[in-house]
Design an enzyme around this catalytic site. Structure first.
Site, PDB file in Angstrom:
ATOM      1  N   HIS A 124      35.671   9.129  22.000  1.00  0.00           N
ATOM      2  CA  HIS A 124      34.534   9.705  22.728  1.00  0.00           C
ATOM      3  C   HIS A 124      33.683  10.566  21.799  1.00  0.00           C
ATOM      4  O   HIS A 124      32.448  10.540  21.849  1.00  0.00           O
ATOM      5  CB  HIS A 124      35.024  10.610  23.866  1.00  0.00           C
ATOM      6  CG  HIS A 124      35.782   9.924  24.951  1.00  0.00           C
ATOM      7  ND1 HIS A 124      37.090  10.241  25.241  1.00  0.00           N
ATOM      8  CD2 HIS A 124      35.435   8.959  25.828  1.00  0.00           C
ATOM      9  CE1 HIS A 124      37.514   9.510  26.259  1.00  0.00           C
ATOM     10  NE2 HIS A 124      36.522   8.719  26.642  1.00  0.00           N
ATOM     11  N   GLY A 153      31.173   2.547  23.888  1.00  0.00           N
ATOM     12  CA  GLY A 153      32.110   2.081  22.867  1.00  0.00           C
ATOM     13  C   GLY A 153      32.362   0.583  22.969  1.00  0.00           C
ATOM     14  O   GLY A 153      32.400   0.013  24.060  1.00  0.00           O
ATOM     15  N   ARG A 180      44.227   6.815  28.264  1.00  0.00           N
ATOM     16  CA  ARG A 180      45.475   6.382  28.898  1.00  0.00           C
ATOM     17  C   ARG A 180      46.650   6.346  27.909  1.00  0.00           C
ATOM     18  O   ARG A 180      47.790   6.180  28.343  1.00  0.00           O
ATOM     19  CB  ARG A 180      45.298   5.007  29.534  1.00  0.00           C
ATOM     20  CG  ARG A 180      44.402   5.031  30.769  1.00  0.00           C
ATOM     21  CD  ARG A 180      44.330   3.664  31.426  1.00  0.00           C
ATOM     22  NE  ARG A 180      43.714   3.704  32.747  1.00  0.00           N
ATOM     23  CZ  ARG A 180      42.472   3.309  32.996  1.00  0.00           C
ATOM     24  NH1 ARG A 180      41.703   2.852  32.026  1.00  0.00           N
ATOM     25  NH2 ARG A 180      41.987   3.365  34.232  1.00  0.00           N
TER      26      ARG A 180
HETATM   27  P1  AMP Z   1      36.091   6.188  29.221  1.00  0.00           P
HETATM   28  O1  AMP Z   1      36.151   7.671  29.300  1.00  0.00           O
HETATM   29  O2  AMP Z   1      37.401   5.545  28.899  1.00  0.00           O
HETATM   30  O3  AMP Z   1      35.402   5.576  30.420  1.00  0.00           O
HETATM   31  O4  AMP Z   1      35.173   5.835  27.989  1.00  0.00           O
HETATM   32  C1  AMP Z   1      33.883   6.379  27.870  1.00  0.00           C
HETATM   33  C2  AMP Z   1      33.178   5.709  26.723  1.00  0.00           C
HETATM   34  O5  AMP Z   1      33.926   5.913  25.527  1.00  0.00           O
HETATM   35  C3  AMP Z   1      33.042   4.185  26.900  1.00  0.00           C
HETATM   36  O6  AMP Z   1      31.789   3.778  26.416  1.00  0.00           O
HETATM   37  C4  AMP Z   1      34.163   3.664  26.043  1.00  0.00           C
HETATM   38  O7  AMP Z   1      33.926   2.362  25.550  1.00  0.00           O
HETATM   39  C5  AMP Z   1      34.153   4.668  24.903  1.00  0.00           C
HETATM   40  N1  AMP Z   1      35.434   4.668  24.216  1.00  0.00           N
HETATM   41  C6  AMP Z   1      36.671   4.810  24.759  1.00  0.00           C
HETATM   42  N2  AMP Z   1      37.619   4.695  23.807  1.00  0.00           N
HETATM   43  C7  AMP Z   1      36.971   4.473  22.640  1.00  0.00           C
HETATM   44  C8  AMP Z   1      37.397   4.261  21.290  1.00  0.00           C
HETATM   45  N3  AMP Z   1      38.688   4.240  20.948  1.00  0.00           N
HETATM   46  N4  AMP Z   1      36.445   4.070  20.350  1.00  0.00           N
HETATM   47  C9  AMP Z   1      35.127   4.077  20.682  1.00  0.00           C
HETATM   48  N5  AMP Z   1      34.665   4.264  21.932  1.00  0.00           N
HETATM   49  C10 AMP Z   1      35.576   4.468  22.895  1.00  0.00           C
END
Ligand code: AMP
Length: 282
Positions: A37, A147, A187
């Site tokens: 993030h 991401g 997660r």
């Molecule tokens: P989330 O909080 O899991 O919904 O993710 C929020 C944003 O962070 C989304 O655009 C995801 O694709 C991105 N994201 C989550 N994990 C990663 C990672 N390991 N590398 C790059 N972006 C990420």
């Protein structure tokens, strides 16, 4: 740094920035921030005058048997990380503030949502698209940064923005990984120590397929089987949800690897579902 929970205040704030001629970048997340993030925030910070981070565990993108209740949350920690990374405004609403009791409008991109994660998580991308469209309506960002770990989500949002003329430039950023290669995810905290130690095998399996492509193997079915066999050997307790070779924009499965082809996988380790992908180079 401002911290708001009220959508109308968010709208007013962003409106006043735009009235001053300032540009806005938005990074939508579900919080419990990790280095992946933060890499999005750092990039977004370079794009615009003002940086908005949304933190919202969006109930409509979770299925009835999924982990909405136990999704990890730590707002105080997220706020201090946001501040350190130059965020101007954190928007962290309660679900009731985002969804009226009679909310009735949904955004769907069925063609792109039927395979990959969409097959195992019916309704997931409908929830994602709807909440992202709402955030775009409130913030009206110039840029929004996502991401590539969630490749299907990124492809769907790009299509939604194009088809609905939302006027936001979508930026996709590379997968941020732990030192061993495991893709960072909120997660991952649910993985048992032994599972965590083994989980980098997912990334190694993707690299094995890339090596086979380098060696001239282009048959998608055989490459898929290769990943499956590697996983069965290295992670015998894991359950493969899918391994697919698809076109990176249309997400249509390919029979042979061409340029470009995305290899995407989802793997259950215990109750935790991990996703990863690689854009295969030919
Ligand atoms: P989330 O909080 O899991 O919904 O993710 C929020 C944003 O962070 C989304 O655009 C995801 O694709 C991105 N994201 C989550 N994990 C990663 C990672 N390991 N590398 C790059 N972006 C990420």
């Amino acid at each position: 740094m401002d911290h708001l929970a009220d959508p109308l205040l968010l709208r007013q704030h962003c409106q006043s920035w735009r009235a001053q001629g300032l540009t806005i970048a938005l990074v939508p997340t579900m919080g419990f921030l990790h280095a992946g993030h933060l890499s999005l925030l750092d990039h977004a910070r370079t794009l615009a005058d003002k940086l908005v981070l949304s933190i919202f565990v969006n109930p409509t993108q979770f299925g009835p048997n999924e982990d909405l209740e136990r999704y990890p949350r730590d707002l105080p920690r997220d706020l201090s990380l946001a501040e350190e990374h130059g965020v101007d405004l954190v928007f962290a609403p309660e679900p009731q503030a985002m969804y009226q009791p009679d909310h009735a409008t949904w955004v769907t991109v069925p063609e792109l949502a039927k395979g990959l994660c969409g097959a195992a998580r019916p309704g997931h991308f409908r929830g994602v698209c709807t909440v992202v469209a709402k955030l775009f309506g409130l913030v009206r960002p110039d840029w929004a940064v996502f991401g590539q770990k969630d490749w299907q989500q990124l492809a769907i949002i790009r299509r939604m923005v194009r088809d609905l003329e939302l006027g936001v430039t979508i930026v996709g950023r590379p997968i941020f990984r732990e030192p061993g290669g495991l893709a960072m995810s909120s997660r991952n905290v649910y993985l048992m120590p032994q599972e965590r130690a083994q989980a980098p095998a997912i990334r190694q399996g993707l690299e094995l397929v890339q090596a086979a492509v380098n060696g001239g193997e282009l048959d998608a079915a055989r490459l898929g089987l290769m990943f499956r066999a590697y996983l069965a050997e290295k992670l015998p307790e894991a359950r493969l949800d899918y391994v697919e070779l698809v076109h990176p924009e249309s997400l249509v499965p390919v029979a042979r690897v061409g340029a470009p082809t995305l290899l995407a996988v989802a793997v259950f380790m215990g109750r935790v579902r991990l996703i990863d992908n690689i854009l295969l180079e030919v």
